[in-house]
Design an enzyme around this catalytic site. Structure first.
Site, PDB file in Angstrom:
ATOM      1  N   TYR A  22      29.246  41.540  24.776  1.00 31.38           N
ATOM      2  CA  TYR A  22      29.248  40.939  26.114  1.00 31.38           C
ATOM      3  C   TYR A  22      27.981  40.126  26.359  1.00 31.38           C
ATOM      4  O   TYR A  22      28.050  38.967  26.791  1.00 31.38           O
ATOM      5  CB  TYR A  22      29.393  42.022  27.175  1.00 31.38           C
ATOM      6  CG  TYR A  22      29.110  41.523  28.566  1.00 31.38           C
ATOM      7  CD1 TYR A  22      30.042  40.746  29.259  1.00 31.38           C
ATOM      8  CD2 TYR A  22      27.889  41.811  29.194  1.00 31.38           C
ATOM      9  CE1 TYR A  22      29.765  40.272  30.537  1.00 31.38           C
ATOM     10  CE2 TYR A  22      27.607  41.341  30.463  1.00 31.38           C
ATOM     11  CZ  TYR A  22      28.547  40.574  31.136  1.00 31.38           C
ATOM     12  OH  TYR A  22      28.273  40.093  32.393  1.00 31.38           O
ATOM     13  N   HIS A 107      21.006  34.549  29.700  1.00 33.68           N
ATOM     14  CA  HIS A 107      22.112  33.845  30.356  1.00 33.68           C
ATOM     15  C   HIS A 107      21.563  32.946  31.461  1.00 33.68           C
ATOM     16  O   HIS A 107      20.552  33.266  32.080  1.00 33.68           O
ATOM     17  CB  HIS A 107      23.090  34.831  31.001  1.00 33.68           C
ATOM     18  CG  HIS A 107      23.729  35.784  30.049  1.00 33.68           C
ATOM     19  ND1 HIS A 107      24.425  36.894  30.461  1.00 33.68           N
ATOM     20  CD2 HIS A 107      23.791  35.794  28.698  1.00 33.68           C
ATOM     21  CE1 HIS A 107      24.889  37.547  29.414  1.00 33.68           C
ATOM     22  NE2 HIS A 107      24.504  36.910  28.321  1.00 33.68           N
ATOM     23  N   HIS A 120      18.639  34.792  33.575  1.00 30.55           N
ATOM     24  CA  HIS A 120      18.297  36.205  33.577  1.00 30.55           C
ATOM     25  C   HIS A 120      18.441  36.774  32.174  1.00 30.55           C
ATOM     26  O   HIS A 120      19.250  36.313  31.378  1.00 30.55           O
ATOM     27  CB  HIS A 120      19.145  36.999  34.577  1.00 30.55           C
ATOM     28  CG  HIS A 120      20.616  36.915  34.324  1.00 30.55           C
ATOM     29  ND1 HIS A 120      21.402  35.875  34.774  1.00 30.55           N
ATOM     30  CD2 HIS A 120      21.462  37.752  33.659  1.00 30.55           C
ATOM     31  CE1 HIS A 120      22.659  36.063  34.411  1.00 30.55           C
ATOM     32  NE2 HIS A 120      22.715  37.205  33.720  1.00 30.55           N
ATOM     33  N   HIS A 122      19.148  39.920  29.545  1.00 29.66           N
ATOM     34  CA  HIS A 122      19.737  41.217  29.232  1.00 29.66           C
ATOM     35  C   HIS A 122      19.028  41.734  27.983  1.00 29.66           C
ATOM     36  O   HIS A 122      19.090  41.107  26.925  1.00 29.66           O
ATOM     37  CB  HIS A 122      21.239  41.093  28.941  1.00 29.66           C
ATOM     38  CG  HIS A 122      22.070  40.807  30.144  1.00 29.66           C
ATOM     39  ND1 HIS A 122      22.716  41.788  30.864  1.00 29.66           N
ATOM     40  CD2 HIS A 122      22.368  39.637  30.761  1.00 29.66           C
ATOM     41  CE1 HIS A 122      23.377  41.245  31.866  1.00 29.66           C
ATOM     42  NE2 HIS A 122      23.191  39.939  31.834  1.00 29.66           N
TER      43      HIS A 122
END
Length: 258
Positions: A22, A107, A120, A122
């Protein structure tokens, strides 16, 4: 002032591989089209520097009900180039994960409120930091043997702390994230900055903004979205007097590897 957002999550057994896909926008997640770059590090020998060889055995062999991965979700400043964001992320990661195996992705989707960029990070990582002992994937995620480490799994670095220590650690991580961002904002000629402290600690008398997400915002009226947009602009307008005296430099603020 730029916006500060720092969120901590964790994933249980069986969820790490799918979540890695993801965040790196693999398979069905390619449709998002918002991945700027990704990377990984500190992988044990059996993974051969590949997260795709690390997360599947973590999902399979990690103990039931244990956290297979933990994740930081961190808002980054708007207006930086991809290269500037990459340099910022490279300086930020070591101070967050240390020697732990990690994978990250940056992203930058379009904001549902004002249409601008929303960069941002992850950053997902395992609590099992390599200790120099070669283990098979199955042994790596087994229970640690303190008397004979070579016979057990790799030790988790998340245990043995009380609530006060955990709180202080989170505060230190938030401070590190803010300091690195502020150093890079200054390096790139910016006068805005982020503040890791709570609104109450900053002396700001308002409720924190909730993260609504695209789905919830799409169900709001145009007037509600307009009010959100205006409130955000008002909050993010830099105060020149507040930036004076920060004295932030890369040498003071940035944790670098090696």
């Amino acid at each position: 002032m730029a916006s500060f957002h720092f969120e901590i999550k964790s994933g249980k057994k069986g969820r790490a591989t799918g979540h890695a896909d993801y965040i790196t926008r693999q398979g069905v997640h390619r449709k998002h089209g918002d991945l700027l770059f990704s990377g990984s590090g500190n992988m044990p020998s059996f993974a051969q520097d590949s997260p795709k060889s690390f997360w599947p055995p973590a999902d399979r062999f990690e103990r039931a009900n244990a956290a297979v991965y933990r994740e930081y979700i961190i808002a980054l400043p708007r207006g930086l180039t991809v290269d500037q964001l990459r340099a910022l992320v490279d300086d930020m990661i070591p101070g967050l994960v240390g020697d732990r195996p990690y994978q990250y992705a940056l992203h930058s989707p379009e904001s549902s409120i004002d249409g601008g960029e929303n960069p941002h990070l992850h950053l997902m990582y395992s609590d099992r930091a390599p200790d120099g002992i070669d283990r098979s994937p199955q042994q790596y995620f087994a229970r640690y043997n303190p008397d004979h480490p070579e016979k057990g799994g790799c030790k988790k670095l998340s245990g043995g702390r009380n609530r006060i220590q955990l709180r202080d650690e989170v505060i230190a991580k938030r401070r590190h994230v803010a300091n690195v961002q502020n150093a890079h904002l200054a390096l790139n000629g910016r006068s805005d900055f982020v503040d890791h402290r709570s609104l109450q600690e900053q002396g700001v008398d308002r409720a924190p903004e909730r993260h609504l997400g695209p789905a919830r915002i799409s169900g709001m009226s145009e007037d509600d979205v307009r009010q959100l947009r205006e409130a955000r602009v008002s909050r993010e307008t830099p105060d020149p007097s507040a930036t004076s005296g920060l004295g932030l430099t890369l040498g003071d603020c940035v944790t670098t590897s090696g």
